[in-house]
Design a protein around this motif. Sequence first.
Motif, short mmCIF file in Angstrom:
data_model
loop_
_atom_site.label_atom_id
_atom_site.label_comp_id
_atom_site.label_asym_id
_atom_site.label_seq_id
_atom_site.Cartn_x
_atom_site.Cartn_y
_atom_site.Cartn_z
N GLY A 186 31.84 59.34 72.03
CA GLY A 186 31.76 60.76 72.31
C GLY A 186 33.12 61.44 72.38
N GLN A 187 34.16 60.67 72.72
CA GLN A 187 35.51 61.22 72.80
C GLN A 187 36.11 61.48 71.42
OE1 GLN A 187 36.70 57.75 75.46
NE2 GLN A 187 38.16 59.32 76.10
N ILE A 188 35.71 60.68 70.44
CA ILE A 188 36.39 60.71 69.14
C ILE A 188 35.52 61.30 68.03
CG2 ILE A 188 37.84 58.73 69.69
CD1 ILE A 188 35.87 57.04 67.98
N ALA A 189 34.29 61.69 68.33
CA ALA A 189 33.36 62.11 67.28
C ALA A 189 33.91 63.25 66.44
CB ALA A 189 32.02 62.51 67.90
N ALA A 190 34.44 64.29 67.09
CA ALA A 190 34.93 65.45 66.35
C ALA A 190 36.14 65.08 65.50
CB ALA A 190 35.27 66.58 67.31
N GLY A 191 37.08 64.34 66.11
CA GLY A 191 38.28 63.95 65.36
C GLY A 191 37.95 63.04 64.20
N LEU A 192 37.01 62.12 64.41
CA LEU A 192 36.65 61.20 63.35
C LEU A 192 35.93 61.92 62.21
CD1 LEU A 192 36.99 58.13 62.94
CD2 LEU A 192 34.63 57.86 63.72
N GLU A 193 35.11 62.91 62.55
CA GLU A 193 34.44 63.69 61.51
C GLU A 193 35.45 64.44 60.66
OE1 GLU A 193 30.96 67.12 61.00
OE2 GLU A 193 31.67 66.54 63.00
N ALA A 194 36.48 64.96 61.29
CA ALA A 194 37.52 65.67 60.54
C ALA A 194 38.25 64.73 59.58
CB ALA A 194 38.51 66.32 61.50
N ILE A 195 38.51 63.51 60.04
CA ILE A 195 39.17 62.53 59.17
C ILE A 195 38.25 62.15 58.02
CG2 ILE A 195 40.09 60.18 59.06
CD1 ILE A 195 41.00 60.56 61.99
N GLU A 201 36.02 60.36 49.89
CA GLU A 201 35.70 59.33 48.90
C GLU A 201 35.49 57.95 49.51
OE1 GLU A 201 40.25 59.87 48.46
OE2 GLU A 201 38.59 60.78 49.55
N ILE A 202 35.69 57.81 50.83
CA ILE A 202 35.47 56.53 51.50
C ILE A 202 34.45 56.72 52.62
CG2 ILE A 202 37.81 55.73 50.95
CD1 ILE A 202 38.56 56.28 53.87
N ASP A 203 33.99 55.61 53.17
CA ASP A 203 33.06 55.64 54.30
C ASP A 203 33.79 55.23 55.57
OD1 ASP A 203 30.81 56.30 52.73
OD2 ASP A 203 30.57 54.20 52.15
N ILE A 204 33.64 56.03 56.61
CA ILE A 204 34.28 55.74 57.90
C ILE A 204 33.18 55.64 58.95
CG2 ILE A 204 35.90 56.50 59.67
CD1 ILE A 204 37.41 58.02 57.48
N GLY A 205 33.20 54.57 59.72
CA GLY A 205 32.20 54.39 60.76
C GLY A 205 32.83 53.96 62.07
N SER A 206 32.13 54.20 63.16
CA SER A 206 32.59 53.75 64.48
C SER A 206 31.56 52.82 65.06
CB SER A 206 32.83 54.94 65.40
OG SER A 206 31.64 55.64 65.66
N TYR A 207 32.03 51.72 65.66
CA TYR A 207 31.14 50.66 66.13
C TYR A 207 31.58 50.23 67.53
CZ TYR A 207 30.42 50.80 61.14
OH TYR A 207 30.19 51.24 59.86
N PRO A 208 30.81 50.59 68.55
CA PRO A 208 31.18 50.20 69.92
C PRO A 208 31.12 48.69 70.10
CG PRO A 208 29.50 51.93 69.91
CD PRO A 208 29.59 51.40 68.51
N LYS A 225 35.92 52.01 54.74
CA LYS A 225 35.57 51.16 53.60
C LYS A 225 35.63 51.97 52.31
CE LYS A 225 32.60 47.84 55.98
NZ LYS A 225 31.27 47.17 55.99
N GLY A 226 36.17 51.34 51.28
CA GLY A 226 36.27 51.98 49.97
C GLY A 226 36.88 51.03 48.97
N THR A 227 37.25 51.54 47.82
CA THR A 227 37.79 50.67 46.77
C THR A 227 39.28 50.89 46.51
OG1 THR A 227 37.12 52.29 45.08
CG2 THR A 227 35.56 50.53 45.61
N GLU A 228 39.89 51.90 47.14
CA GLU A 228 41.31 52.18 46.91
C GLU A 228 42.10 51.88 48.17
OE1 GLU A 228 42.29 55.85 45.00
OE2 GLU A 228 40.33 55.99 44.03
N ALA A 229 42.98 50.88 48.08
CA ALA A 229 43.74 50.43 49.25
C ALA A 229 44.61 51.54 49.83
CB ALA A 229 44.59 49.23 48.88
N ALA A 230 45.24 52.34 48.96
CA ALA A 230 46.15 53.38 49.46
C ALA A 230 45.39 54.43 50.28
CB ALA A 230 46.87 54.04 48.29
N VAL A 231 44.20 54.78 49.83
CA VAL A 231 43.40 55.77 50.56
C VAL A 231 42.98 55.19 51.90
CG1 VAL A 231 41.28 57.13 50.53
CG2 VAL A 231 42.61 56.84 48.43
#
Length: 258
Positions: A186-195, A201-208, A225-231
Motif C-alpha cells: 500500500g505504501q508503494i502502489a502509486a510510485g510503482l504504477e508510475a514506474i 514494455e516490461i512487466d513489473i510486479g510486487s510480491y509480499p 521482467k522483460g527481454t532487454e537487460a538495459a531496460v
Amino acid sequence: MNPTACLLIIGNEVLSGRTRDANLQFLATRLGERGMPLREVRVIPDVPDTIIDTVNEVRQKFDHVFTTGGIGPTHDDITSECIARAFGVPWEVHEETRALMAADYASRTPPVQLNAARLRMATLPRGAVPIRNPATTAPGFSMGNVHVMAGVPRIMQAMFDALAPSLPRGEPVLSRAVHALGVYEGQIAAGLEAIQQRFAEIDIGSYPFYRADAPGGGGVALVAKGTEAAVLDAAAAAITEMLAGMGVAPIAGEPTTP
C-alpha cells in the motif's frame, strides 16, 4: 515477437487437491529461458468434451500448447484419444512405439506383458510425432502445435528435455528483483504504477514475503521482467530510487525466512 505458450494441466486428482501439481514452475521457467513465455495455465478435469473443446480453443490462440497428465494405462487416462478427436483423426496403435515398448518389457526381469492396458500408451493420434525420452519407452507426442506429456514430474521433465531442441526460440525472459524489508504494498502502489507507466514494455510486479526479523514482519520483492537487460536495469534503478525516497535501502540477495 516471442512465441507464446499455454499449459493445460489435466487431471481430476489435481482439481480435487489429492495431487499437488509440480510441473507448472518447471515448464514456466524452462519456456521463459527459451523466450517462449507461458501466457495462460488451465487445470481441467478428465472429461472428454472439456479436454477437446479446451485444446481446440487454445491451439488457435497460442503458438504452442503443452499438456500434462492423462497418458497412462488406466481407464481415466484419456488425453491421447481426446487429442485425436480434437484434431479429427483416428486414435490407433503406433507400430514403432508398440515394438519399442514390447522389446523393453520383454527385456525386464521378470518380463512384463504388453497387455491391453499398457498398449494404450502406444496408441496415438494418427500423424502424431512421438516424444522419445530416456525415462520410459511410453512416449509423449506432438500433434501440430500441441505437445502432450506425462503428469509424473520426472517423466514430464525427461519428455520436455527431449522436445526442447525442436521448439522455436525467442528472446529469453530476464528479470531484475529489488527486495525491501518493512515495506508494504500500500505504501508503494502509486510510485510503482508510475514506474510501470515509464517502462511499459516490461512487466513489473510486487510480491509480499514474510520474515520474522523484519520490521513489521516482512517486506516486498519488486520484480521487473522483460527481454532487454538495459531496460530492466533502468527500471530496477528507478525502483531503488523510489525506495530511497522513503528512507528504505534494498537488501542484498533473496529474502529468507529465519
